[in-house]
Design a protein around this motif. Structure first.
Motif, PDB file in Angstrom:
ATOM      1  N   SER A   1      -5.129   4.388   6.485  1.00 17.21           N
ATOM      2  CA  SER A   1      -3.675   4.596   6.561  1.00 17.21           C
ATOM      3  C   SER A   1      -3.269   5.093   7.942  1.00 17.21           C
ATOM      4  CB  SER A   1      -3.210   5.596   5.506  1.00 17.21           C
ATOM      5  OG  SER A   1      -3.394   5.055   4.222  1.00 17.21           O
TER       6      SER A   1
ATOM      7  N   GLN B   1       1.386   2.690   1.730  1.00 21.51           N
ATOM      8  CA  GLN B   1       0.587   3.150   0.587  1.00 21.51           C
ATOM      9  C   GLN B   1       1.445   4.037  -0.323  1.00 21.51           C
ATOM     10  OE1 GLN B   1      -2.999   5.274   1.655  1.00 21.51           O
ATOM     11  NE2 GLN B   1      -3.702   5.424  -0.467  1.00 21.51           N
TER      12      GLN B   1
ATOM     13  N   ASP C   1      -0.978  -1.677   2.849  1.00 14.14           N
ATOM     14  CA  ASP C   1      -1.847  -0.518   2.664  1.00 14.14           C
ATOM     15  C   ASP C   1      -1.951  -0.180   1.175  1.00 14.14           C
ATOM     16  OD1 ASP C   1      -3.355   1.738   2.862  1.00 14.14           O
ATOM     17  OD2 ASP C   1      -2.022   2.807   4.243  1.00 14.14           O
TER      18      ASP C   1
HETATM   19 MG    MG Z   1      -4.750   5.444   2.831  1.00 14.86          MG
END
Ligand code: MG
Ligand code: ATP
Lengths: 256, 435
Positions: free
Chosen positions: A44, A88, A170
Motif C-alpha cells: 500500500s 485498499q 490495492d
Molecule cells: Mg496494504
C-alpha cells in the motif's frame, strides 16, 4: 501514446522510518502485473507513493510515467496523466453526493475541463448497471454508510468513469463476495478493450484467475524479491512466503 | 419586611424613554399596552456586559448601540415587486425600509397580516399568544427591547388541517443607513397544519444597520412546521435574534438558521417540546469569514415525558472569522423517555480563525437519552487526498469538502433553488480572501 510506468530503485520513508528499500518495477502499456507480499511488506505504501500521498517521503530513486517524472507532480496531475488507484481502504466523505463527485472528477480529468452532462449521466447509469449497482447509490453520500464490499465496487465504478491508462488495485478483492468479485473483474476487463495497464495487489489467487496477469512480483520488507509468471502464485499458495525467501536467495545467487 | 431598592432603569444607547415615546403612535390599544409592559421590563434588566457569562465571548460593545436610530413602524401595503422566484411560494411578504408588502390573495385558512391588524381582527389570538413563547431563565434584554420597540410586526396563522405545499417567503431588503430594524414575528400553526416559512434577510452592500429580531412559533398538536432563516445581510450589519418555539403533542418543528452575512451576530434559539411525542429539530449553518463574528445559543427544553429534540449546528471559520456555539439541554423534573441530541461540528479553515463550542446539559429528568458532541478541526487530509487522486485540484477539492460538511443542514431547507443559493454563498465565501 507511450504510458509506461518505470519505478527505479525507489526508497520511501514515513516519519523517518524506511518502508520501501529499493523497488524496481516496469509496467508497459497493456500489461497486467500482480503484486503480492506479506502484510506490512509495503504494497500500500507503493500505491500511495505512486499517487503522490503527501505523508510519504521519497528518499531515493525515481518514478516516471510516459516519460514524465511523477515525483514532481501533484496527485491530481497524476490522475490527469491517466493514473488511478483503487484504495485498499476508501475513505467515506459524507455529504458529498456520488454523482456530483463523479461529475467533478470526470470534468477534471477531461482535456476540455468539462464533460457533456447528458453523456456523463448515460455513461454513469450504464457503468452502474454493468457493475450491478443499485442506481440509488448515485445519490448517496460518497461511501457514507457503504459496506466494505460496496466501497470496493464504488472504487471500480470510479475507475470505469475515469477510464485511466494505468490502474492500481490495492486489495480490491478483499471483502468482496464471490459474485461481487466476478462482477468487479468483469468491470475491469471492460477497460482492457482500450490500451490499459494494471497493477493488481492481492493476497489471493482468485482475482488473478479473472484478471490474468502475465507478471507476478513478490514484495518483502520493502523490496521486490521475486518476479516471474503467473505460475508463481500456485507455488506461493502451496509453500508460503518462507519458500519465497529461499527462492529469492537462489535467484540472486544465480544472477551473481 | 425587606425594603425594596429601586434601581434606576437601564437603557441601551438609542433606546431610551425619548425613543420609546416617539415610537408609540396610533396603534391598537392592546399593542400599546404590551409595548409599555415590555418597555418597563426592558428597563429593569441590566444592560449586558462582557462580564456576563452569556456575553463573555461576544462583548455587547461590538453591537455599537447608539449608532442606530429606530426606523418608524413600517406600514403595511400591497406586495409590489415580484422577484423571479416569488412564484415558488404560496404567500410572499416583502419588507423594505418603507413598506411591509403582503400578497393579495391568501390561500384559504391562512392569515398573514401586520401585528396591528391582528390585534384588531384576531384579538383572542394575540391575547393568547403574543409575547408568550419565550421561557428564559432570566430576563433577556434584547428580547424585551424588541417587544417594546419592534417596527416590522407580522402575524401568521395557519388554520387546522391546512397544508401549504409551497410555503411562505418573507423577504427583507434594507437600504437605510444607521437604522435599526426590529422585526417581530408571531406564527401559529393550528392542529395538523403543515407549512414552511423562509425568512430571507438581504441588504444593500456596506450599509451599516442593526437588526434586532424576535420571533415566536407555536405548533399545535400534529402540526408540521419548518422555519428557515437565511441571514445574508451586507457585511456591516449587526444581527441580534431571539427565536422561541413551543411544540405540542405529535407536532414537529424544524428551526433552521443559516448565518452567512452581517458583521456581528448574536442569536438565541429556544424550543420547548411541551407535550408527549413533540419533536423539534434545530439546525444551524454558519460560516464566519473575513472578520465576521457569529455567536449562537440553542436551548432544548423538555417539559414533558416522551419528547424529542435534535440539534445539529455546523460551522466554518475562515480568515479571522470567529464563531461561538453554546447549547443547553434542559428537562423538567419527572420527564421520562426524553431523547435529546446535540451535535456541533466546526471547521477551522485558517490559522487566524477561531471557533468556541460549549455544549451544556442541565438534566433534571429521571430517564433521559441524551448525547452531545462537538468536533473541531481542519479538513480531513485523507479525504482531501482522495479527491485529488481523482483529478480534482486542491482548491476544488476543498470546496467540495466544505460543501459536503454543510450538506446535512442544507438538505433541511425546502426549495432546491434556495439550496443552490446556499451552495453559491458558501463557495463565494471560500473564494474570498481577506488579503
Ligand atoms: Mg496494504
Ligand atoms: N504512518 C506510519 N507510521 C509508521 N509506520 C507506518 C505508517 N504507515 C505505514 N507504516 C508501516 O509501513 C509498513 C508497510 O505498510 P503497508 O500498508 O504499505 O503494507 P501492505 O504491504 O500494504 O500490508 P497489507 O497487506 O496488510 O495491506 C507497515 O509496517 C506499516 O506499519
Amino acid at each position: 501514446m507511450n504510458k509506461e510506468l518505470i519505478i527505479c530503485d525507489l526508497h520511501v520513508s514515513i516519519d523517518g522510518s524506511p518502508i520501501l528499500k529499493g523497488v524496481n518495477l516496469d509496467i508497459k502499456p497493456g500489461e497486467v502485473h500482480a503484486l503480492m507480499g506479506p502484510n506490512g511488506s509495503g504494497k500500500s505504501t507503493l500505491s500511495s507513493v505512486l499517487m503522490g500521498h503527501p505523508a510519504y517521503e521519497v528518499t531515493k530513486g525515481s518514478i516516471t510515467f510516459g516519460g514524465e517524472d511523477l515525483l514532481d507532480l501533484a496527485p491530481e496531475e497524476r490522475a490527469r496523466l491517466g493514473m488511478f488507484l483503487a484504495f485498499q481502504y476508501p475513505v467515506a466523505i459524507p455529504g458529498v453526493n456520488v454523482s456530483k463527485f463523479l461529475k467533478s472528477a470526470a470534468d477534471a480529468i477531461h482535456p476540455d475541463g468539462k464533460v457533456n452532462a447528458t453523456d456523463f449521466l448515460k455513461d454513469l447509469r450504464a457503468n452502474m448497471a454493468y457493475l450491478e449497482m443499485d442506481a440509488a447509490f448515485a445519490n448517496r453520500g460518497l461511501n457514507e454508510g457503504f459496506s466494505g464490499g460496496e466501497k470496493k465496487r464504488m472504487e471500480i465504478l470510479q475507475m470505469l468513469t475515469l477510464k485511466p491508462h494505468l490502474a492500481i488495485m490495492d486489495e480490491t478483492d478483499s471483502g468482496l463476495d464471490i459474485d461481487a468479485l466476478r462482477v468487479v473483474s468483469k468491470g475491469v476487463n471492460k477497460l482492457m478493450d482500450e490500451p490499459f495497464s494494471l497493477l493488481v495487489i492481492t493476497h489471493y489467487e482468485r482475482i488473478l484467475e479473472y484478471l490474468k496477469p502475465k507478471f507476478l512480483h513478490i514484495l518483502m520488507d520493502g523490496r521486490v524479491v521475486l518476479s516471474g509468471g503467473p505460475e508463481l502464485v500456485k507455488q506461493l499458495e502451496e509453500k508460503g512466503y518462507d519458500w519465497v525467501k529461499e527462492a529469492a536467495a537462489k535467484q540472486q545467487s544465480a544472477a551473481v | 419586611m425587606s425594603s425594596t431598592v429601586m434601581t434606576p432603569p437601564q437603557f441601551l444607547a438609542g433606546f431610551d424613554e425619548a425613543a420609546f415615546d416617539a415610537c408609540a403612535s396610533g396603534e391598537a390599544s392592546f399593542i400599546c399596552t404590551r409595548r409599555e409592559k415590555a418597555f418597563n421590563d426592558y428597563g429593569m434588566i441590566p444592560n449586558p456586559t462582557s462580564r456576563d457569562e452569556e456575553y463573555r465571548r461576544t462583548d455587547p460593545m461590538l453591537f455599537r448601540m447608539g449608532r442606530y436610530a429606530r426606523m418608524p413602524t413600517i406600514a403595511t401595503g400591497r406586495l409590489q415587486k415580484t422577484r423571479r422566484w416569488d412564484e415558488a411560494f404560496d404567500v410572499v411578504v416583502s419588507i423594505t425600509d418603507h413598506r411591509l408588502g403582503l400578497s393579495e390573495d391568501l390561500p384559504a385558512g391562512v392569515t398573514v397580516c401586520s401585528l396591528n391588524d391582528a390585534a384588531t381582527s384576531h384579538p383572542e389570538l394575540m391575547e393568547g399568544y403574543f409575547m408568550g413563547a419565550a421561557s428564559p431563565e432570566e430576563g433577556r434584554k434584547f428580547l424585551e427591547l424588541n417587544n417594546a420597540f419592534w417596527n416590522a410586526g407580522l402575524f401568521i396563522h395557519v388554520a387546522r388541517g391546512v397544508v401549504l405545499e409551497k410555503g411562505i417567503l418573507i423577504h427583507y431588503d434594507v437600504e437605510a443607513e444607521h437604522a435599526a430594524l426590529l422585526p417581530r414575528l408571531l406564527v401559529i400553526g393550528e392542529e395538523q397544519s403543515q407549512f414552511s416559512i423562509i425568512e430571507d434577510y438581504q441588504s444593500s452592500h456596506e450599509t451599516p444597520f442593526l437588526c434586532c429580531s424576535a420571533r415566536e412559533f407555536y405548533a399545535h398538536a400534529g402540526a408540521q412546521v419548518k422555519l428557515v432563516t437565511l441571514q445574508e445581510w451586507g457585511p456591516s450589519v449587526v444581527h441580534i435574534a431571539e427565536d422561541w418555539a413551543r411544540v405540542d403533542r405529535d407536532a414537529m418543528v424544524d428551526l433552521v438558521s443559516l448565518s452567512l452575512g452581517g458583521k456581528t451576530s448574536k442569536m438565541t434559539v429556544g424550543c420547548t417540546v411541551c407535550e408527549p411525542q413533540a419533536n423539534a429539530y434545530l439546525g444551524g449553518l454558519y460560516f464566519a469569514n473575513d472578520k465576521q463574528h457569529f455567536d449562537q445559543k440553542t436551548l432544548q427544553l423538555h417539559a414533558a415525558p416522551d419528547t424529542f429534540s435534535k440539534m445539529l449546528y455546523k460551522g466554518a471559520a475562515k480568515d479571522k472569522g470567529y464563531s461561538v456555539y453554546q447549547g443547553i439541554i434542559q428537562a423538567t423534573h419527572g420527564s421520562i423517555g426524553v431523547d435529546a441530541y446535540q451535535t456541533n461540528n466546526n471547521l477551522i479553515l485558517d490559522k487566524g480563525a477561531r471557533a468556541d463550542s460549549l455544549p451544556g446539559l442541565i438534566i433534571n429528568a429521571d430517564e433521559l437519552a441524551c448525547s452531545h458532541g462537538a468536533t473541531m478541526g481542519n479538513l480531513d487530509p485523507e479525504q482531501l487526498h482522495y479527491l485529488r487522486t481523482r483529478g480534482i485540484d486542491e482548491v476544488e477539492a476543498r470546496k467540495i469538502l466544505v460543501l459536503g460538511f454543510f450538506e446535512e443542514v442544507v438538505q433541511r431547507v425546502p426549495h432546491a433553488p434556495i439550496q443552490e443559493r446556499l451552495h453559491d454563498m458558501i463557495e463565494r465565501k471560500l473564494g474570498d480572501t481577506d488579503e
